[in-house]
Motif scaffolding. Sequence first.
Motif, PDB file in Angstrom:
ATOM      1  N   PHE A 117      32.363 -43.914  -7.552  1.00  0.00           N
ATOM      2  CA  PHE A 117      31.269 -43.647  -7.839  1.00  0.00           C
ATOM      3  C   PHE A 117      30.155 -43.037  -7.133  1.00  0.00           C
ATOM      4  CE2 PHE A 117      32.956 -47.275 -10.223  1.00  0.00           C
ATOM      5  CZ  PHE A 117      32.627 -47.010 -11.559  1.00  0.00           C
ATOM      6  N   ASN A 118      29.519 -42.119  -7.507  1.00  0.00           N
ATOM      7  CA  ASN A 118      28.174 -41.443  -6.740  1.00  0.00           C
ATOM      8  C   ASN A 118      26.947 -42.375  -7.031  1.00  0.00           C
ATOM      9  OD1 ASN A 118      26.101 -39.860  -5.743  1.00  0.00           O
ATOM     10  ND2 ASN A 118      27.291 -37.863  -6.076  1.00  0.00           N
ATOM     11  N   THR A 119      26.644 -43.185  -6.220  1.00  0.00           N
ATOM     12  CA  THR A 119      25.289 -43.906  -6.729  1.00  0.00           C
ATOM     13  C   THR A 119      23.839 -43.092  -6.562  1.00  0.00           C
ATOM     14  OG1 THR A 119      25.153 -44.553  -4.212  1.00  0.00           O
ATOM     15  CG2 THR A 119      26.613 -45.975  -5.375  1.00  0.00           C
ATOM     16  N   LYS A 120      24.001 -41.789  -5.923  1.00  0.00           N
ATOM     17  CA  LYS A 120      22.847 -41.184  -6.222  1.00  0.00           C
ATOM     18  C   LYS A 120      22.550 -40.834  -7.551  1.00  0.00           C
ATOM     19  CE  LYS A 120      23.104 -39.959  -1.208  1.00  0.00           C
ATOM     20  NZ  LYS A 120      23.329 -38.948  -0.221  1.00  0.00           N
ATOM     21  N   MET A 121      23.649 -40.466  -8.518  1.00  0.00           N
ATOM     22  CA  MET A 121      23.360 -39.878  -9.707  1.00  0.00           C
ATOM     23  C   MET A 121      22.854 -40.712 -10.685  1.00  0.00           C
ATOM     24  SD  MET A 121      24.398 -36.981  -8.827  1.00  0.00           S
ATOM     25  CE  MET A 121      24.443 -36.162 -10.652  1.00  0.00           C
ATOM     26  N   ASP A 122      22.450 -42.118 -10.473  1.00  0.00           N
ATOM     27  CA  ASP A 122      21.893 -43.163 -11.584  1.00  0.00           C
ATOM     28  C   ASP A 122      21.152 -44.046 -10.647  1.00  0.00           C
ATOM     29  OD1 ASP A 122      21.158 -44.642 -13.284  1.00  0.00           O
ATOM     30  OD2 ASP A 122      23.171 -44.439 -14.481  1.00  0.00           O
ATOM     31  N   LYS A 123      19.962 -43.902 -10.016  1.00  0.00           N
ATOM     32  CA  LYS A 123      19.492 -44.888  -9.262  1.00  0.00           C
ATOM     33  C   LYS A 123      19.045 -46.012  -9.906  1.00  0.00           C
ATOM     34  CE  LYS A 123      18.128 -41.285  -5.556  1.00  0.00           C
ATOM     35  NZ  LYS A 123      17.061 -40.716  -4.939  1.00  0.00           N
ATOM     36  N   ASP A 124      18.606 -45.795 -11.198  1.00  0.00           N
ATOM     37  CA  ASP A 124      18.306 -46.996 -11.837  1.00  0.00           C
ATOM     38  C   ASP A 124      19.440 -47.976 -12.007  1.00  0.00           C
ATOM     39  OD1 ASP A 124      15.688 -46.037 -12.263  1.00  0.00           O
ATOM     40  OD2 ASP A 124      16.192 -45.123 -14.169  1.00  0.00           O
ATOM     41  N   TYR A 128      18.867 -52.316  -6.663  1.00  0.00           N
ATOM     42  CA  TYR A 128      19.177 -53.673  -5.665  1.00  0.00           C
ATOM     43  C   TYR A 128      20.541 -53.884  -5.418  1.00  0.00           C
ATOM     44  CZ  TYR A 128      14.716 -54.919  -8.127  1.00  0.00           C
ATOM     45  OH  TYR A 128      13.677 -54.875  -8.775  1.00  0.00           O
ATOM     46  N   PRO A 129      20.917 -52.760  -4.538  1.00  0.00           N
ATOM     47  CA  PRO A 129      22.204 -52.914  -3.999  1.00  0.00           C
ATOM     48  C   PRO A 129      22.151 -53.827  -2.446  1.00  0.00           C
ATOM     49  CG  PRO A 129      21.243 -50.833  -3.107  1.00  0.00           C
ATOM     50  CD  PRO A 129      20.358 -51.574  -3.920  1.00  0.00           C
ATOM     51  N   PHE A 130      23.366 -54.539  -2.477  1.00  0.00           N
ATOM     52  CA  PHE A 130      23.568 -55.355  -1.211  1.00  0.00           C
ATOM     53  C   PHE A 130      24.936 -55.313  -0.656  1.00  0.00           C
ATOM     54  CE2 PHE A 130      20.449 -57.791  -3.892  1.00  0.00           C
ATOM     55  CZ  PHE A 130      19.509 -57.819  -3.192  1.00  0.00           C
ATOM     56  N   GLU A 189      27.643 -39.076 -15.219  1.00  0.00           N
ATOM     57  CA  GLU A 189      27.655 -38.103 -13.695  1.00  0.00           C
ATOM     58  C   GLU A 189      27.881 -39.370 -12.869  1.00  0.00           C
ATOM     59  OE1 GLU A 189      24.931 -36.175 -16.681  1.00  0.00           O
ATOM     60  OE2 GLU A 189      25.274 -38.281 -15.865  1.00  0.00           O
ATOM     61  N   ILE A 190      27.868 -40.514 -12.831  1.00  0.00           N
ATOM     62  CA  ILE A 190      27.946 -41.399 -11.458  1.00  0.00           C
ATOM     63  C   ILE A 190      29.329 -41.564 -11.150  1.00  0.00           C
ATOM     64  CG2 ILE A 190      26.010 -42.630 -11.938  1.00  0.00           C
ATOM     65  CD1 ILE A 190      27.633 -45.116 -12.476  1.00  0.00           C
ATOM     66  N   ILE A 191      30.409 -41.168 -12.217  1.00  0.00           N
ATOM     67  CA  ILE A 191      32.009 -41.268 -11.815  1.00  0.00           C
ATOM     68  C   ILE A 191      32.325 -39.901 -11.174  1.00  0.00           C
ATOM     69  CG2 ILE A 191      34.227 -41.718 -12.764  1.00  0.00           C
ATOM     70  CD1 ILE A 191      33.233 -43.611 -14.582  1.00  0.00           C
ATOM     71  N   CYS A 192      32.804 -39.930  -9.990  1.00  0.00           N
ATOM     72  CA  CYS A 192      33.126 -38.591  -9.316  1.00  0.00           C
ATOM     73  C   CYS A 192      34.560 -38.605  -9.033  1.00  0.00           C
ATOM     74  CB  CYS A 192      32.194 -38.556  -8.115  1.00  0.00           C
ATOM     75  SG  CYS A 192      32.497 -39.772  -6.837  1.00  0.00           S
ATOM     76  N   GLU A 193      35.419 -39.600  -9.145  1.00  0.00           N
ATOM     77  CA  GLU A 193      36.650 -39.691  -8.518  1.00  0.00           C
ATOM     78  C   GLU A 193      37.396 -40.821  -9.451  1.00  0.00           C
ATOM     79  OE1 GLU A 193      36.624 -38.833  -3.920  1.00  0.00           O
ATOM     80  OE2 GLU A 193      36.525 -40.796  -4.685  1.00  0.00           O
ATOM     81  N   VAL A 194      38.775 -40.475  -9.729  1.00  0.00           N
ATOM     82  CA  VAL A 194      39.413 -41.297 -10.428  1.00  0.00           C
ATOM     83  C   VAL A 194      40.894 -41.295  -9.399  1.00  0.00           C
ATOM     84  CG1 VAL A 194      41.208 -41.716 -12.360  1.00  0.00           C
ATOM     85  CG2 VAL A 194      38.768 -40.741 -13.016  1.00  0.00           C
ATOM     86  N   ILE A 195      41.230 -42.609  -9.044  1.00  0.00           N
ATOM     87  CA  ILE A 195      42.338 -42.669  -8.300  1.00  0.00           C
ATOM     88  C   ILE A 195      43.571 -43.556  -8.804  1.00  0.00           C
ATOM     89  CG2 ILE A 195      42.948 -43.352  -5.885  1.00  0.00           C
ATOM     90  CD1 ILE A 195      39.850 -43.088  -5.312  1.00  0.00           C
ATOM     91  N   PHE A 196      44.501 -42.917  -9.048  1.00  0.00           N
ATOM     92  CA  PHE A 196      45.790 -43.848  -9.433  1.00  0.00           C
ATOM     93  C   PHE A 196      46.617 -44.449  -8.394  1.00  0.00           C
ATOM     94  CE2 PHE A 196      44.898 -40.127 -12.693  1.00  0.00           C
ATOM     95  CZ  PHE A 196      44.651 -40.865 -13.523  1.00  0.00           C
ATOM     96  N   GLY A 197      46.912 -45.595  -8.721  1.00  0.00           N
ATOM     97  CA  GLY A 197      47.906 -46.397  -7.810  1.00  0.00           C
ATOM     98  C   GLY A 197      49.232 -45.696  -7.389  1.00  0.00           C
TER      99      GLY A 197
END
Length: 227
Positions: A117-124, A128-130, A189-197
């Motif tokens: 995820f690209n957290t900057k693409m959906d700040k709302d 409140y990230p911890f 837009e927040i999903i930027c990668e899909v990584i398969f096992g």
Amino acid sequence: MIRNNYLWFSDPSTFNDPYDFNISFDYSCNENILREYYKKVREKYKLMGDNSFESYDVEQLISEYLQDPEKFINDHKQCMQEKKQNDYGVCCFSEKCNNLLMWSHYGDKHKGICLGFNTKMDKDFFLYPFKVDYPSKFPTYNYFENKFDKKILYTQFHFATKSKDWKYEKELRIVKYNKIRGKIQFKKEIICEVIFGYKTDKEIIKKVLKLFERYNYNVRFYQMVLK
């Protein structure tokens, strides 16, 4: 989740770690500490425009607590349990995509999928990230002396402290307030990668590729390999 672009925010009372979201309170105090505590309570009520606390006799409250502290402690523990069950929704992430244990425990024994995820693409959505802390000794929170320090309460003690046994997770949490739980939608837009096992079935990979294409996601695809 991909079709409807949502993530699930859980009730923290259902977490598998009994220490999680479970503050270790210290109620030790004396008359001076109690007097200062009730002074701050009165100030807080005034700031909220509520003068109801003015009718309370602080000296009597102090006396009642010192005579029967167990009653206050039990009432407070019940209140905190209800607050945990009613107030928060939590979604958990990891800082790393290549941790062997994470793939084993959460990625269907390396047959599953990891989303980046690209957290900057959906700040709302990512409000409140911890970043979780993993101390060797679980911290104790003095109720009367730290009660009004929200930074300590929300970050160090409540939302973002877990045992060092969980350190491999490198966890980040998004916390929603006011009973916001369940399916929460995000911008695609927040999903930027899909990584398969490493062991993800080829047919599953094909289905996932088609799904992301069909629902107009712009992502990069990867697969884990053994060195």
